[in-house]
Scaffold this motif. Structure first.
Motif, PDB file in Angstrom:
ATOM      1  N   PHE A  72      43.503  37.469  42.013  1.00 19.99           N
ATOM      2  CA  PHE A  72      43.070  36.122  41.754  1.00 19.99           C
ATOM      3  C   PHE A  72      42.004  35.737  41.103  1.00 19.99           C
ATOM      4  O   PHE A  72      41.848  34.740  40.231  1.00 19.99           O
ATOM      5  N   ILE A  73      40.788  36.499  41.427  1.00 19.63           N
ATOM      6  CA  ILE A  73      39.529  36.137  40.563  1.00 19.63           C
ATOM      7  C   ILE A  73      39.864  36.816  39.224  1.00 19.63           C
ATOM      8  O   ILE A  73      39.317  35.907  38.206  1.00 19.63           O
ATOM      9  N   TYR A  74      40.499  38.058  38.877  1.00 25.20           N
ATOM     10  CA  TYR A  74      40.617  38.349  37.488  1.00 25.20           C
ATOM     11  C   TYR A  74      41.574  37.221  36.673  1.00 25.20           C
ATOM     12  O   TYR A  74      41.254  36.615  35.764  1.00 25.20           O
ATOM     13  N   SER A  75      42.570  36.477  37.401  1.00 23.90           N
ATOM     14  CA  SER A  75      43.335  35.443  36.780  1.00 23.90           C
ATOM     15  C   SER A  75      42.586  34.515  36.443  1.00 23.90           C
ATOM     16  O   SER A  75      42.983  33.728  35.372  1.00 23.90           O
ATOM     17  N   ASN A  76      41.544  33.958  37.220  1.00 23.78           N
ATOM     18  CA  ASN A  76      40.790  32.963  37.138  1.00 23.78           C
ATOM     19  C   ASN A  76      39.901  33.105  35.781  1.00 23.78           C
ATOM     20  O   ASN A  76      39.832  32.280  34.854  1.00 23.78           O
ATOM     21  N   ILE A  77      39.404  34.490  35.592  1.00 23.24           N
ATOM     22  CA  ILE A  77      38.562  34.652  34.636  1.00 23.24           C
ATOM     23  C   ILE A  77      39.230  34.804  33.390  1.00 23.24           C
ATOM     24  O   ILE A  77      38.963  34.177  32.408  1.00 23.24           O
ATOM     25  N   LYS A  78      40.379  35.080  33.346  1.00 25.10           N
ATOM     26  CA  LYS A  78      41.353  35.425  32.366  1.00 25.10           C
ATOM     27  C   LYS A  78      41.622  33.785  31.956  1.00 25.10           C
ATOM     28  O   LYS A  78      41.619  33.689  30.438  1.00 25.10           O
ATOM     29  N   ASN A  79      42.035  33.224  32.638  1.00 29.73           N
ATOM     30  CA  ASN A  79      42.370  31.680  32.184  1.00 29.73           C
ATOM     31  C   ASN A  79      40.993  31.079  31.414  1.00 29.73           C
ATOM     32  O   ASN A  79      41.530  30.270  30.493  1.00 29.73           O
ATOM     33  N   ASN A  80      39.864  31.145  32.017  1.00 31.48           N
ATOM     34  CA  ASN A  80      38.927  30.519  31.257  1.00 31.48           C
ATOM     35  C   ASN A  80      38.591  31.293  30.068  1.00 31.48           C
ATOM     36  O   ASN A  80      38.212  30.565  29.035  1.00 31.48           O
ATOM     37  N   MET A  81      38.924  32.529  29.805  1.00 25.47           N
ATOM     38  CA  MET A  81      38.511  33.060  28.696  1.00 25.47           C
ATOM     39  C   MET A  81      39.362  32.597  27.700  1.00 25.47           C
ATOM     40  O   MET A  81      39.162  32.288  26.438  1.00 25.47           O
ATOM     41  N   ASP A  82      40.738  32.378  28.188  1.00 21.52           N
ATOM     42  CA  ASP A  82      41.934  32.117  27.068  1.00 21.52           C
ATOM     43  C   ASP A  82      41.663  30.738  26.591  1.00 21.52           C
ATOM     44  O   ASP A  82      42.058  30.456  25.311  1.00 21.52           O
ATOM     45  N   THR A  83      41.074  30.022  27.422  1.00 21.98           N
ATOM     46  CA  THR A  83      40.949  28.555  27.281  1.00 21.98           C
ATOM     47  C   THR A  83      39.696  28.431  26.075  1.00 21.98           C
ATOM     48  O   THR A  83      39.737  27.626  25.033  1.00 21.98           O
ATOM     49  N   PHE A  84      38.704  29.287  26.298  1.00 19.42           N
ATOM     50  CA  PHE A  84      37.532  29.532  25.442  1.00 19.42           C
ATOM     51  C   PHE A  84      38.139  29.931  24.162  1.00 19.42           C
ATOM     52  O   PHE A  84      37.744  29.453  23.148  1.00 19.42           O
ATOM     53  N   LYS A  85      38.836  31.227  24.338  1.00 16.35           N
ATOM     54  CA  LYS A  85      39.273  31.497  23.042  1.00 16.35           C
ATOM     55  C   LYS A  85      40.407  30.509  22.137  1.00 16.35           C
ATOM     56  O   LYS A  85      40.107  30.662  20.965  1.00 16.35           O
ATOM     57  N   GLN A  86      41.091  29.915  22.973  1.00 15.66           N
ATOM     58  CA  GLN A  86      41.764  28.749  22.158  1.00 15.66           C
ATOM     59  C   GLN A  86      40.905  27.851  21.330  1.00 15.66           C
ATOM     60  O   GLN A  86      41.031  27.480  20.405  1.00 15.66           O
ATOM     61  N   TYR A  87      39.844  27.252  21.976  1.00 19.81           N
ATOM     62  CA  TYR A  87      38.909  26.346  21.570  1.00 19.81           C
ATOM     63  C   TYR A  87      38.376  27.025  20.024  1.00 19.81           C
ATOM     64  O   TYR A  87      38.310  26.325  19.248  1.00 19.81           O
ATOM     65  N   ILE A  88      37.972  28.343  20.172  1.00 19.83           N
ATOM     66  CA  ILE A  88      37.342  29.048  19.019  1.00 19.83           C
ATOM     67  C   ILE A  88      38.438  29.297  18.020  1.00 19.83           C
ATOM     68  O   ILE A  88      38.386  29.057  16.878  1.00 19.83           O
ATOM     69  N   LYS A  89      39.715  29.289  18.453  1.00 27.58           N
ATOM     70  CA  LYS A  89      40.767  29.276  17.194  1.00 27.58           C
ATOM     71  C   LYS A  89      40.917  28.062  16.560  1.00 27.58           C
ATOM     72  O   LYS A  89      41.194  27.881  15.375  1.00 27.58           O
ATOM     73  N   ASN A  90      40.836  27.301  17.459  1.00 28.55           N
ATOM     74  CA  ASN A  90      40.969  25.749  16.797  1.00 28.55           C
ATOM     75  C   ASN A  90      39.692  25.548  15.851  1.00 28.55           C
ATOM     76  O   ASN A  90      39.895  24.705  14.831  1.00 28.55           O
ATOM     77  N   LEU A  91      38.623  25.893  16.143  1.00 28.73           N
ATOM     78  CA  LEU A  91      37.327  25.656  15.410  1.00 28.73           C
ATOM     79  C   LEU A  91      37.689  26.578  14.120  1.00 28.73           C
ATOM     80  O   LEU A  91      37.465  26.124  12.917  1.00 28.73           O
ATOM     81  N   VAL A  92      38.367  27.675  14.104  1.00 23.34           N
ATOM     82  CA  VAL A  92      38.606  28.521  12.828  1.00 23.34           C
ATOM     83  C   VAL A  92      39.565  27.848  11.966  1.00 23.34           C
ATOM     84  O   VAL A  92      39.146  27.717  10.929  1.00 23.34           O
ATOM     85  N   THR A  93      40.506  27.300  12.531  1.00 28.31           N
ATOM     86  CA  THR A  93      41.768  26.614  12.000  1.00 28.31           C
ATOM     87  C   THR A  93      40.999  25.323  11.077  1.00 28.31           C
ATOM     88  O   THR A  93      41.141  25.059   9.960  1.00 28.31           O
ATOM     89  N   GLY A  94      40.319  24.304  11.793  1.00 27.33           N
ATOM     90  CA  GLY A  94      39.331  23.445  11.512  1.00 27.33           C
ATOM     91  C   GLY A  94      38.493  23.819  10.106  1.00 27.33           C
ATOM     92  O   GLY A  94      38.545  23.060   8.997  1.00 27.33           O
ATOM     93  N   GLN A  95      37.923  25.052  10.325  1.00 21.83           N
ATOM     94  CA  GLN A  95      37.093  25.426   9.361  1.00 21.83           C
ATOM     95  C   GLN A  95      37.797  25.501   7.999  1.00 21.83           C
ATOM     96  O   GLN A  95      37.277  25.671   6.805  1.00 21.83           O
ATOM     97  N   LYS A  96      38.859  26.490   8.510  1.00 16.67           N
ATOM     98  CA  LYS A  96      39.768  26.794   7.203  1.00 16.67           C
ATOM     99  C   LYS A  96      40.208  25.605   6.229  1.00 16.67           C
ATOM    100  O   LYS A  96      40.248  25.477   5.424  1.00 16.67           O
TER     101      LYS A  96
END
Length: 193
Positions: A100-124
């Motif tokens: 459960f702890i791993y799942s929570n950590i991974k979900n937060n990482m995935d959310t942050f990763k999606q934000y970074i993906k959006n940043l890269v898309t916008g910069q492109k």
């Protein structure tokens, strides 16, 4: 990184700008009647702004909710006490309560990763070869010049995540501790001052 000022005065310029903003914020904070501030997380915002200025030469205001959300996400997957054991003993992620702890950590990482993906898309989308704004633009410029296979969006995203997770928390916690130490030891504070 050298093109962005690492080891040069231009990086110091970003730090000076952020230091000025910190002083303004603290002055307004005190003048509005507030007298207490938490040092354990206060420097998260300024440190993330310095890193952000390297990524795309802009900064966030300290009351920006988006910036606060980014910091919360980073803290939830870097400051969690169970990250070390989960990295050191990977099979723990399959055993409750660690799963459960791993799942929570991974979900937060995935959310942050999606934000970074959006940043890269916008910069492109707003990329201008004649006006490189920061690390992302320099990376995109290099992609156009080379046929090296390691210049991928995935590598850029991983690198940006490393910038934010490796830099912001480390700097902010060190600064918070240093200020706390100085407050507890006035003789040291005078020497630093």
């Amino acid at each position: 990184m050298k093109q962005l000022g690492l080891g040069k005065n231009s990086l110091e310029h970003h730090i000076e700008i952020e230091t000025t903003e910190v002083c303004k914020f603290l002055s307004n904070f005190v003048n509005s009647g507030n007298s207490k501030i938490r040092l354990d997380d206060f420097f998260d915002l300024p440190c993330l702004n310095v890193i952000w200025s390297l990524v795309n030469t802009s900064r966030f205001d300290y009351d920006d909710q988006h910036l606060k959300k980014m910091i919360q996400l980073i803290d939830q997957f870097t400051m969690n006490n169970f990250v070390g054991p989960l990295v050191g003993i990977p099979y723990l992620k399959y055993i409750p309560p660690f799963s459960f702890i791993y799942s929570n950590i991974k979900n937060n990482m995935d959310t942050f990763k999606q934000y970074i993906k959006n940043l890269v898309t916008g910069q492109k989308q707003s990329f201008d070869e004649d006006n490189l704004r920061g690390y992302v633009d320099h990376y995109l410029s290099e992609v156009k010049k080379t046929s090296e296979p390691h210049y991928t969006d995935k590598q850029l995203i991983v690198t940006l995540i490393d910038f934010f997770t490796g830099g912001s928390g480390t700097m902010s916690k060190t600064l918070g501790f240093a200020f706390f130490y100085c407050l507890q030891n006035p003789d040291v504070m005078l020497r630093v001052q």
